[in-house]
Design a protein around this motif. Structure first.
Motif, PDB file in Angstrom:
ATOM      1  N   UNK A  47       0.608  -1.071  -0.020  1.00 37.19           N
ATOM      2  CA  UNK A  47      -0.267  -0.066  -0.075  1.00 37.19           C
ATOM      3  C   UNK A  47       1.084   1.512  -0.077  1.00 37.19           C
ATOM      4  N   UNK A  48       1.603   1.801   0.743  1.00 41.64           N
ATOM      5  CA  UNK A  48       2.589   2.930   1.344  1.00 41.64           C
ATOM      6  C   UNK A  48       3.553   2.325   0.239  1.00 41.64           C
ATOM      7  N   UNK A  49       4.235   1.214   0.123  1.00 39.98           N
ATOM      8  CA  UNK A  49       5.251   1.178  -0.178  1.00 39.98           C
ATOM      9  C   UNK A  49       5.158  -0.563  -1.216  1.00 39.98           C
ATOM     10  N   UNK A  72       2.476  13.505   2.220  1.00 38.61           N
ATOM     11  CA  UNK A  72       1.748  14.159   0.758  1.00 38.61           C
ATOM     12  C   UNK A  72       1.213  12.518   1.039  1.00 38.61           C
ATOM     13  N   UNK A  73      -0.053  11.467   0.839  1.00 39.60           N
ATOM     14  CA  UNK A  73      -0.367  10.699   0.755  1.00 39.60           C
ATOM     15  C   UNK A  73      -0.741   9.995  -1.003  1.00 39.60           C
ATOM     16  N   UNK A  74      -0.990  11.554  -1.650  1.00 39.96           N
ATOM     17  CA  UNK A  74      -0.886  10.695  -3.238  1.00 39.96           C
ATOM     18  C   UNK A  74      -0.064  11.083  -3.773  1.00 39.96           C
ATOM     19  N   UNK A  75       1.904  11.205  -3.236  1.00 33.57           N
ATOM     20  CA  UNK A  75       2.753  11.220  -3.362  1.00 33.57           C
ATOM     21  C   UNK A  75       3.368  10.132  -3.784  1.00 33.57           C
ATOM     22  N   UNK A 104      -1.276   3.914  -9.266  1.00 37.91           N
ATOM     23  CA  UNK A 104      -3.035   4.689  -9.351  1.00 37.91           C
ATOM     24  C   UNK A 104      -3.798   3.759  -8.708  1.00 37.91           C
ATOM     25  N   UNK A 105      -3.702   2.637  -8.697  1.00 38.51           N
ATOM     26  CA  UNK A 105      -5.181   1.982  -8.282  1.00 38.51           C
ATOM     27  C   UNK A 105      -4.815   1.860  -6.273  1.00 38.51           C
ATOM     28  N   UNK A 106      -3.678   2.539  -5.992  1.00 37.83           N
ATOM     29  CA  UNK A 106      -4.060   2.975  -4.205  1.00 37.83           C
ATOM     30  C   UNK A 106      -4.062   4.771  -4.269  1.00 37.83           C
ATOM     31  N   UNK A 107      -4.560   5.646  -5.200  1.00 42.12           N
ATOM     32  CA  UNK A 107      -4.357   6.735  -4.764  1.00 42.12           C
ATOM     33  C   UNK A 107      -3.132   7.395  -5.045  1.00 42.12           C
ATOM     34  N   UNK A 108      -2.368   6.967  -5.489  1.00 45.78           N
ATOM     35  CA  UNK A 108      -0.881   7.648  -5.806  1.00 45.78           C
ATOM     36  C   UNK A 108      -1.251   8.483  -7.158  1.00 45.78           C
TER      37      UNK A 108
END
Length: 149
Positions: A47-49, A72-75, A104-108
């Motif tokens: 998710x985050x990594x 900045x969780x979208x980055x 992209x699927x994870x909101x980034x």
């Protein structure tokens, strides 16, 4: 190409990389992939990594990873490393395509990539895939790319 797995640590550490390739990836002279890097891969959480590896026969020949920015969780920060015998054969392009689809699927919706100014191959690759990516000069002489997804 497949997701990085816990058992891939030794394969990543054993990638065939020249001193120049190591310098371009880690921004420091090092005779081998640093142990701290393998430890960070142990924190892949999907998710985050996350990370993808390219495998030829049983050898890991490339890895691409992202790490989400905590503030900045979208980055997310992007890093790619390809074994010397496999460079300029499309490995990085395919790894990055798969990784950006996951991101992209994870909101980034954006990536950052630090590239040494003399790494013309990486700069050209970014320009081909993301012609509108903006680069700024960092404090250490690297170019800091901001890549919209």
């Amino acid at each position: 190409m497949r997701p990085y797995e816990d058992g891939d640590r030794e394969g990543v550490l054993g990638m065939r990389l020249s001193p120049l390739s190591l310098y371009r990836r880690f921004f420091a002279g090092t005779p081998r992939i640093p142990a701290f890097y393998a430890e960070t891969l142990g924190r892949v959480d999907r998710w985050d990594r996350d990370a993808l590896v390219a495998v030829a026969d049983t050898e890991i020949v490339g890895i691409a990873e992202y790490t989400r920015d905590a503030t900045l969780p979208e980055l997310a920060d992007l890093a790619v490393m390809v074994a010397d015998p496999w460079q300029r054969r499309g490995v990085a392009r395919r790894l990055v395509a798969g990784l950006t689809a996951l991101a992209r699927t994870r909101g980034i919706d954006g990536l950052r990539a630090d590239v040494l100014a003399d790494n013309h191959a990486a700069r050209a690759a970014i320009g081909r895939v993301w012609p509108h990516a903006a680069a700024a000069h960092g404090e250490d002489g690297a170019l800091l790319y901001r890549i919209p997804l």
